[in-house]
Motif scaffolding. Structure first.
Motif, PDB file in Angstrom:
ATOM      1  N   LEU A  42       0.823  -1.208   0.000  1.00 38.36           N
ATOM      2  CA  LEU A  42       0.000   0.000   0.000  1.00 38.36           C
ATOM      3  C   LEU A  42       0.856   1.258   0.000  1.00 38.36           C
ATOM      4  O   LEU A  42       0.490   2.276  -0.606  1.00 38.36           O
ATOM      5  N   ALA A  43       1.996   1.192   0.685  1.00 37.20           N
ATOM      6  CA  ALA A  43       2.880   2.361   0.766  1.00 37.20           C
ATOM      7  C   ALA A  43       3.448   2.747  -0.594  1.00 37.20           C
ATOM      8  O   ALA A  43       3.851   3.900  -0.800  1.00 37.20           O
ATOM      9  N   THR A  44       3.459   1.795  -1.529  1.00 36.76           N
ATOM     10  CA  THR A  44       4.022   2.083  -2.860  1.00 36.76           C
ATOM     11  C   THR A  44       2.982   2.643  -3.822  1.00 36.76           C
ATOM     12  O   THR A  44       3.342   3.103  -4.911  1.00 36.76           O
ATOM     13  N   LEU A  45       1.715   2.590  -3.454  1.00 31.90           N
ATOM     14  CA  LEU A  45       0.659   3.000  -4.373  1.00 31.90           C
ATOM     15  C   LEU A  45       0.570   4.517  -4.509  1.00 31.90           C
ATOM     16  O   LEU A  45       0.594   5.240  -3.509  1.00 31.90           O
ATOM     17  N   GLU A  46       0.418   4.965  -5.724  1.00 35.44           N
ATOM     18  CA  GLU A  46       0.213   6.381  -5.981  1.00 35.44           C
ATOM     19  C   GLU A  46      -1.259   6.730  -5.796  1.00 35.44           C
ATOM     20  O   GLU A  46      -2.134   5.857  -5.793  1.00 35.44           O
ATOM     21  N   SER A  47      -1.519   8.001  -5.638  1.00 34.72           N
ATOM     22  CA  SER A  47      -2.876   8.491  -5.430  1.00 34.72           C
ATOM     23  C   SER A  47      -3.795   8.042  -6.564  1.00 34.72           C
ATOM     24  O   SER A  47      -3.408   8.035  -7.738  1.00 34.72           O
ATOM     25  N   GLY A  48      -5.009   7.626  -6.184  1.00 34.73           N
ATOM     26  CA  GLY A  48      -6.008   7.265  -7.178  1.00 34.73           C
ATOM     27  C   GLY A  48      -6.005   5.818  -7.597  1.00 34.73           C
ATOM     28  O   GLY A  48      -6.902   5.385  -8.337  1.00 34.73           O
ATOM     29  N   ARG A  49      -5.023   5.046  -7.152  1.00 37.58           N
ATOM     30  CA  ARG A  49      -4.944   3.645  -7.573  1.00 37.58           C
ATOM     31  C   ARG A  49      -6.027   2.815  -6.877  1.00 37.58           C
ATOM     32  O   ARG A  49      -6.389   3.072  -5.727  1.00 37.58           O
ATOM     33  N   PRO A  50      -6.574   1.785  -7.558  1.00 38.68           N
ATOM     34  CA  PRO A  50      -7.684   1.003  -6.998  1.00 38.68           C
ATOM     35  C   PRO A  50      -7.229  -0.106  -6.043  1.00 38.68           C
ATOM     36  O   PRO A  50      -6.317  -0.880  -6.345  1.00 38.68           O
ATOM     37  N   VAL A  51      -7.883  -0.173  -4.898  1.00 38.98           N
ATOM     38  CA  VAL A  51      -7.671  -1.237  -3.904  1.00 38.98           C
ATOM     39  C   VAL A  51      -9.015  -1.904  -3.667  1.00 38.98           C
ATOM     40  O   VAL A  51     -10.000  -1.221  -3.372  1.00 38.98           O
ATOM     41  N   LEU A  52      -9.058  -3.227  -3.797  1.00 36.36           N
ATOM     42  CA  LEU A  52     -10.303  -3.956  -3.609  1.00 36.36           C
ATOM     43  C   LEU A  52     -10.182  -4.915  -2.432  1.00 36.36           C
ATOM     44  O   LEU A  52      -9.247  -5.710  -2.357  1.00 36.36           O
ATOM     45  N   VAL A  53     -11.142  -4.838  -1.509  1.00 36.87           N
ATOM     46  CA  VAL A  53     -11.243  -5.801  -0.409  1.00 36.87           C
ATOM     47  C   VAL A  53     -12.337  -6.792  -0.784  1.00 36.87           C
ATOM     48  O   VAL A  53     -13.483  -6.391  -1.024  1.00 36.87           O
ATOM     49  N   VAL A  54     -11.990  -8.071  -0.839  1.00 38.26           N
ATOM     50  CA  VAL A  54     -12.953  -9.113  -1.184  1.00 38.26           C
ATOM     51  C   VAL A  54     -13.440  -9.767   0.105  1.00 38.26           C
ATOM     52  O   VAL A  54     -12.645 -10.322   0.860  1.00 38.26           O
ATOM     53  N   GLY A  55     -14.743  -9.689   0.342  1.00 31.50           N
ATOM     54  CA  GLY A  55     -15.326 -10.242   1.562  1.00 31.50           C
ATOM     55  C   GLY A  55     -16.042  -9.169   2.345  1.00 31.50           C
ATOM     56  O   GLY A  55     -15.419  -8.179   2.756  1.00 31.50           O
ATOM     57  N   GLY A  56     -17.327  -9.352   2.579  1.00 33.06           N
ATOM     58  CA  GLY A  56     -18.121  -8.330   3.264  1.00 33.06           C
ATOM     59  C   GLY A  56     -18.417  -8.652   4.707  1.00 33.06           C
ATOM     60  O   GLY A  56     -19.336  -8.063   5.288  1.00 33.06           O
ATOM     61  N   GLY A  57     -17.637  -9.564   5.307  1.00 32.60           N
ATOM     62  CA  GLY A  57     -17.828  -9.882   6.713  1.00 32.60           C
ATOM     63  C   GLY A  57     -17.118  -8.894   7.621  1.00 32.60           C
ATOM     64  O   GLY A  57     -16.708  -7.800   7.196  1.00 32.60           O
ATOM     65  N   LEU A  58     -16.942  -9.260   8.883  1.00 29.37           N
ATOM     66  CA  LEU A  58     -16.319  -8.365   9.858  1.00 29.37           C
ATOM     67  C   LEU A  58     -14.913  -7.971   9.432  1.00 29.37           C
ATOM     68  O   LEU A  58     -14.545  -6.790   9.475  1.00 29.37           O
ATOM     69  N   THR A  59     -14.095  -8.943   9.006  1.00 28.22           N
ATOM     70  CA  THR A  59     -12.709  -8.639   8.628  1.00 28.22           C
ATOM     71  C   THR A  59     -12.661  -7.733   7.413  1.00 28.22           C
ATOM     72  O   THR A  59     -11.869  -6.794   7.348  1.00 28.22           O
ATOM     73  N   GLY A  60     -13.510  -8.016   6.425  1.00 30.66           N
ATOM     74  CA  GLY A  60     -13.531  -7.183   5.226  1.00 30.66           C
ATOM     75  C   GLY A  60     -13.943  -5.760   5.510  1.00 30.66           C
ATOM     76  O   GLY A  60     -13.343  -4.802   4.996  1.00 30.66           O
ATOM     77  N   LEU A  61     -14.983  -5.585   6.340  1.00 27.24           N
ATOM     78  CA  LEU A  61     -15.438  -4.239   6.710  1.00 27.24           C
ATOM     79  C   LEU A  61     -14.336  -3.467   7.422  1.00 27.24           C
ATOM     80  O   LEU A  61     -14.090  -2.287   7.127  1.00 27.24           O
ATOM     81  N   GLU A  62     -13.680  -4.120   8.375  1.00 24.66           N
ATOM     82  CA  GLU A  62     -12.643  -3.434   9.138  1.00 24.66           C
ATOM     83  C   GLU A  62     -11.456  -3.075   8.248  1.00 24.66           C
ATOM     84  O   GLU A  62     -10.887  -1.985   8.369  1.00 24.66           O
ATOM     85  N   ALA A  63     -11.082  -3.980   7.340  1.00 26.21           N
ATOM     86  CA  ALA A  63      -9.950  -3.700   6.452  1.00 26.21           C
ATOM     87  C   ALA A  63     -10.261  -2.555   5.500  1.00 26.21           C
ATOM     88  O   ALA A  63      -9.454  -1.632   5.321  1.00 26.21           O
ATOM     89  N   ALA A  64     -11.423  -2.603   4.870  1.00 25.34           N
ATOM     90  CA  ALA A  64     -11.775  -1.579   3.891  1.00 25.34           C
ATOM     91  C   ALA A  64     -11.863  -0.194   4.523  1.00 25.34           C
ATOM     92  O   ALA A  64     -11.335   0.796   3.980  1.00 25.34           O
ATOM     93  N   THR A  65     -12.524  -0.093   5.673  1.00 23.55           N
ATOM     94  CA  THR A  65     -12.675   1.215   6.308  1.00 23.55           C
ATOM     95  C   THR A  65     -11.356   1.732   6.859  1.00 23.55           C
ATOM     96  O   THR A  65     -11.073   2.938   6.791  1.00 23.55           O
ATOM     97  N   GLU A  66     -10.528   0.835   7.385  1.00 18.09           N
ATOM     98  CA  GLU A  66      -9.231   1.265   7.921  1.00 18.09           C
ATOM     99  C   GLU A  66      -8.335   1.796   6.810  1.00 18.09           C
ATOM    100  O   GLU A  66      -7.681   2.840   6.953  1.00 18.09           O
ATOM    101  N   ILE A  67      -8.289   1.096   5.685  1.00 18.01           N
ATOM    102  CA  ILE A  67      -7.458   1.525   4.558  1.00 18.01           C
ATOM    103  C   ILE A  67      -7.980   2.835   3.984  1.00 18.01           C
ATOM    104  O   ILE A  67      -7.216   3.757   3.694  1.00 18.01           O
ATOM    105  N   ALA A  68      -9.303   2.927   3.829  1.00 17.55           N
ATOM    106  CA  ALA A  68      -9.890   4.142   3.248  1.00 17.55           C
ATOM    107  C   ALA A  68      -9.660   5.354   4.143  1.00 17.55           C
ATOM    108  O   ALA A  68      -9.438   6.468   3.646  1.00 17.55           O
ATOM    109  N   GLU A  69      -9.727   5.159   5.447  1.00 18.43           N
ATOM    110  CA  GLU A  69      -9.493   6.279   6.364  1.00 18.43           C
ATOM    111  C   GLU A  69      -8.022   6.694   6.355  1.00 18.43           C
ATOM    112  O   GLU A  69      -7.707   7.889   6.353  1.00 18.43           O
TER     113      GLU A  69
END
Length: 400
Positions: free
Chosen positions: A141-168
């Motif tokens: 993630l540290a190597t990604l430039e602004s605007g690059r797409p990141v996809l979290v696969v899985g809508g359970g507890l782990t997926g929700l926490e990962a997606a929101t943490e990364i987005a924040e």
């Protein structure tokens, strides 16, 4: 002669079990050996924070178990012979495999990520079920430039926490989440509404009814033919148990979990106990306990208390394991506490917002404190301080 207790795995369940056994039994009567490949305790419920760039507090086992009599064996478990009562391990400082004999075995090797056999997932996706996996994702993630797409696969507890943490942590990235069903479909109406509100505010794109069946380096494809761009794919669709139990004569399920009774004792080998994700135990309404920290820690208490009671010829405790809530962090500033029935079904009550984030943080700290202080109970004064802190913050939020 000392009774030899060997505990395999020092995650939440193994560490709690070892510490509780040390508290319940006299060290002149038992020898407790805790086998783990790493010298530090890993707060697995915080690995999404580590992946998002946060630093976690170091918790060395040498400090956690100092003075308890628990002996830490830094090694990887390579085999278990439950008929001979031995464990084979490999350590960096040994010339070859070593064999440990036991009188009682506590199997707590837990689980890892499960790519589900989806083509390309093992090669291209990242996992956050282990510290090495979280660190690899952090570096990527540290190597990604602004605007690059990141996809979290899985809508359970782990997926929700990962997606929101990364987005924040990285609002400049294009974060999306692919859920097999409807986002938050296991939550109450209030819980679902809050999750959707936070996800929208963080700019996360949600793809519902999106079962991913192919993963490439720059995209995924869903079962209905949709293509979703993903320079980084994070895989959180489920867990696979450690395979060693399945190679033994223990009675296991199709998933490789050890079948246990209400005291976490193997139904086929009475000198073996299994706790956490490694075990198939039944909870309220005769439903299997889900793979989670919320199940694993009470399972560890149950096993340790049963072992201690049987060794000291005391009455074995009869305490049922039940659920009270599901705690979800949605970044550092938001959270959701979904209250549930004893068998883990959502009810109408839910705590949301900053109060829920504080509640979740206090629970995580409390669990970590319990692992780090395994031979003493939390002082009453500390419990009162924690309770007052929650109550004061709830009142402040209500009046804001």
């Amino acid at each position: 002669m000392q009774h030899r207790i060997v505990v395999l795995g020092a995650g939440y369940t193994g560490a709690v079990a070892a510490g509780r056994l040390a508290k319940r039994l006299h060290r002149e009567d038992v020898a407790i050996t805790l086998v783990n490949p790493e010298p530090d305790f890993v707060e697995r419920v915080r690995l999404h924070q580590l992946a998002a760039g946060q630093d976690l507090k170091a918790r060395p086992f040498s400090e956690m178990f100092a003075g308890t009599g628990v002996k830490l064996k830094l090694a990887k478990v390579t085999g278990v012979d439950v008929d001979r009562g031995t464990v084979t391990v490999a350590s960096a400082d040994a010339l070859g495999p070593e064999e440990l004999a036991y009188d009682t075995l506590v199997y707590a090797l837990g689980s890892g990520w499960n790519e589900g056999g989806v083509p390309g997932a093992a090669e291209h996706a990242h996992e956050i079920s282990s510290r090495p996996g979280a660190l690899r994702l952090r570096e990527r993630l540290a190597t990604l430039e602004s605007g690059r797409p990141v996809l979290v696969v899985g809508g359970g507890l782990t997926g929700l926490e990962a997606a929101t943490e990364i987005a924040e942590a990285r609002p400049d990235l294009d974060v999306s989440l692919a859920a097999r069903g409807v986002l938050g479909d296991w939550l109450s109406e209030k819980g679902r509404a809050h999750v959707r509100k936070v996800v929208a505010r963080l700019g996360i794109t949600v793809h519902e009814h999106a079962a991913v069946d192919d993963v490439r380096a720059d995209r995924v494809t869903t079962a209905d033919g949709r293509t979703i761009p993903a320079e980084v794919t994070v895989w959180t669709t489920g867990f696979a148990v450690h395979p060693i139990a399945g190679a033994t004569t223990l009675e296991v399920t199709d998933r490789g979990q050890i079948v246990v009774d209400a005291t976490m004792r193997s139904v086929s080998h009475p000198d073996v106990y299994a706790v956490g994700d490694s075990a198939m135990a039944m909870g309220p309404e005769d439903k299997p306990l889900r793979m989670s920290c919320a199940s694993g820690v009470p399972m560890a208490w149950q096993a340790a208390d049963a072992i201690a009671a049987r060794l000291t010829r005391a009455k074995v405790p009869d305490v049922s394991i039940r659920y009270f809530q599901q705690c979800v962090s949605l970044g550092r500033k938001e959270g959701l506490i979904q209250f549930v029935t004893a068998d883990d079904r959502a009810v109408d009550r839910a705590l949301t917002g900053r109060v829920a984030a504080l509640y979740k943080e206090l629970i995580c700290k409390g669990v970590a404190w319990g692992v780090a202080n395994p031979t003493v109970g939390m002082p009453a004064r500390r419990r009162r301080v924690a309770r007052r802190e929650i109550e004061s913050r709830v009142r402040a939020e209500a009046s804001a």
